[in-house]
Design a protein around this motif. Sequence first.
Motif, mmCIF file in Angstrom:
data_model
loop_
_atom_site.group_PDB
_atom_site.id
_atom_site.type_symbol
_atom_site.label_atom_id
_atom_site.label_comp_id
_atom_site.label_asym_id
_atom_site.label_seq_id
_atom_site.Cartn_x
_atom_site.Cartn_y
_atom_site.Cartn_z
ATOM 1 N N ILE A 205 0.832 -1.206 0.000
ATOM 2 C CA ILE A 205 0.000 0.000 0.000
ATOM 3 C C ILE A 205 0.867 1.257 0.000
ATOM 4 O O ILE A 205 0.600 2.214 -0.744
ATOM 5 C CB ILE A 205 -0.960 -0.009 1.211
ATOM 6 C CG1 ILE A 205 -2.035 -1.090 1.017
ATOM 7 C CG2 ILE A 205 -1.613 1.367 1.401
ATOM 8 C CD1 ILE A 205 -2.948 -1.270 2.206
ATOM 9 N N ARG A 206 1.924 1.265 0.810
ATOM 10 C CA ARG A 206 2.825 2.428 0.840
ATOM 11 C C ARG A 206 3.457 2.646 -0.528
ATOM 12 O O ARG A 206 3.596 3.782 -0.995
ATOM 13 C CB ARG A 206 3.911 2.241 1.910
ATOM 14 C CG ARG A 206 3.422 2.411 3.330
ATOM 15 C CD ARG A 206 4.582 2.557 4.295
ATOM 16 N NE ARG A 206 5.405 1.353 4.334
ATOM 17 C CZ ARG A 206 5.217 0.333 5.170
ATOM 18 N NH1 ARG A 206 4.208 0.371 6.030
ATOM 19 N NH2 ARG A 206 6.024 -0.700 5.155
ATOM 20 N N LYS A 209 0.910 4.154 -2.864
ATOM 21 C CA LYS A 209 0.651 5.567 -2.564
ATOM 22 C C LYS A 209 1.744 6.475 -3.126
ATOM 23 O O LYS A 209 1.487 7.654 -3.416
ATOM 24 C CB LYS A 209 0.522 5.765 -1.053
ATOM 25 C CG LYS A 209 -0.806 5.277 -0.489
ATOM 26 C CD LYS A 209 -0.921 5.592 1.001
ATOM 27 C CE LYS A 209 -2.300 5.226 1.525
ATOM 28 N NZ LYS A 209 -2.443 5.508 2.969
ATOM 29 N N ARG A 210 2.946 5.924 -3.268
ATOM 30 C CA ARG A 210 4.023 6.723 -3.876
ATOM 31 C C ARG A 210 3.926 6.716 -5.399
ATOM 32 O O ARG A 210 4.750 7.327 -6.087
ATOM 33 C CB ARG A 210 5.393 6.168 -3.426
ATOM 34 C CG ARG A 210 5.694 6.396 -1.953
ATOM 35 C CD ARG A 210 7.162 6.171 -1.641
ATOM 36 N NE ARG A 210 7.546 4.787 -1.813
ATOM 37 C CZ ARG A 210 7.532 3.859 -0.849
ATOM 38 N NH1 ARG A 210 7.118 4.206 0.372
ATOM 39 N NH2 ARG A 210 7.919 2.618 -1.079
ATOM 40 N N GLN A 211 2.899 5.970 -5.901
ATOM 41 C CA GLN A 211 2.603 5.900 -7.333
ATOM 42 C C GLN A 211 3.815 5.462 -8.157
ATOM 43 O O GLN A 211 4.127 6.026 -9.201
ATOM 44 C CB GLN A 211 2.077 7.245 -7.837
ATOM 45 C CG GLN A 211 0.722 7.607 -7.251
ATOM 46 C CD GLN A 211 0.123 8.830 -7.908
ATOM 47 O OE1 GLN A 211 0.814 9.616 -8.537
ATOM 48 N NE2 GLN A 211 -1.188 8.970 -7.771
#
Length: 308
Positions: A205-206, A209-211
């Motif tokens: 997930i992290r 989130k940083r795409q």
Amino acid sequence: MEAITYFFDNNNQSKDITKVVNDPLFQTIVDYFIKHCNQEIILRKLKTDIHTDTNLELFLDKLIKYKLIQRKDRRYSLLFPIFQPEPPIQISETIIDSLKIIIGENAETACYLFGEWFWSLLFSEERNPYFFGVREADFFIKREVGNDTWKMVSICLKRQQPLDLANFFTLLSAQTKLPDQFKPLQDLVGDVDINYFIPQLQKVIRSAKRQKVAKTKRDIFRETLLLTGDLIQNEVGEEIIVTPILENLSPPIELEPVLEELALELSESWKLIEDVNQRVFFKLQLFRSLFKECFPQNKSLHYFKNVK
């Protein structure tokens, strides 16, 4: 016999009762009691009519222990009600309109409202054990698994098994055969321990989130989220978490008075129902009606929540 779905909460004994209810012999016994409801049922007759390799008398003792049947004067009888399906509960347009305004297009708000606020309002206050069956009907249940920092939650119809992580780990912990739709997921991660899985989930997930553009190195935890639909890839290969993540489990301050008024209005509908089984049955019907009004195209919700 017609299908009966069972709903219960018995504090610390719920896990043991689940095992009993999932045993095919339980339904055989219930069907027998229903069929012979106007007759006196004694142990000798049960042993004659019910053919099983299980120790029937020992199984009956378990049902007596959990107060599902009673033995009085050597006669046996069911101790729990079996309700008939009823028409949907009619809910005022003002309540429905208020809910739709609160939810808007916000998936996190929808999950908080139905998975946290409503569920607590309707069911957390029920302190007494309950157990009942419902004929030919299905209602929503909440499945929540995780650890002290992170939870995976599914709000789904009990007789359905959506392919999400909360359902997967709940079924996995029950140590029963998983439904077919979960086989690809089990083939991918096996009987992974949830306390190991969650940090790996958070890592994916992290990264999303940083795409970052998807990695070429294989990661079975990333593949798991792709399989369950929690993670998707866009046209340029970026990974996006599409499952709502609740970071705050309290309602926004501006919604507090609206929710308080809503809670008072809804609680009026069940406050005169004294029997706990009938009251919980009513609340399950109410939740189903509210859910279908607000999400006519959906049959489930699932989300993650940070509980640190």
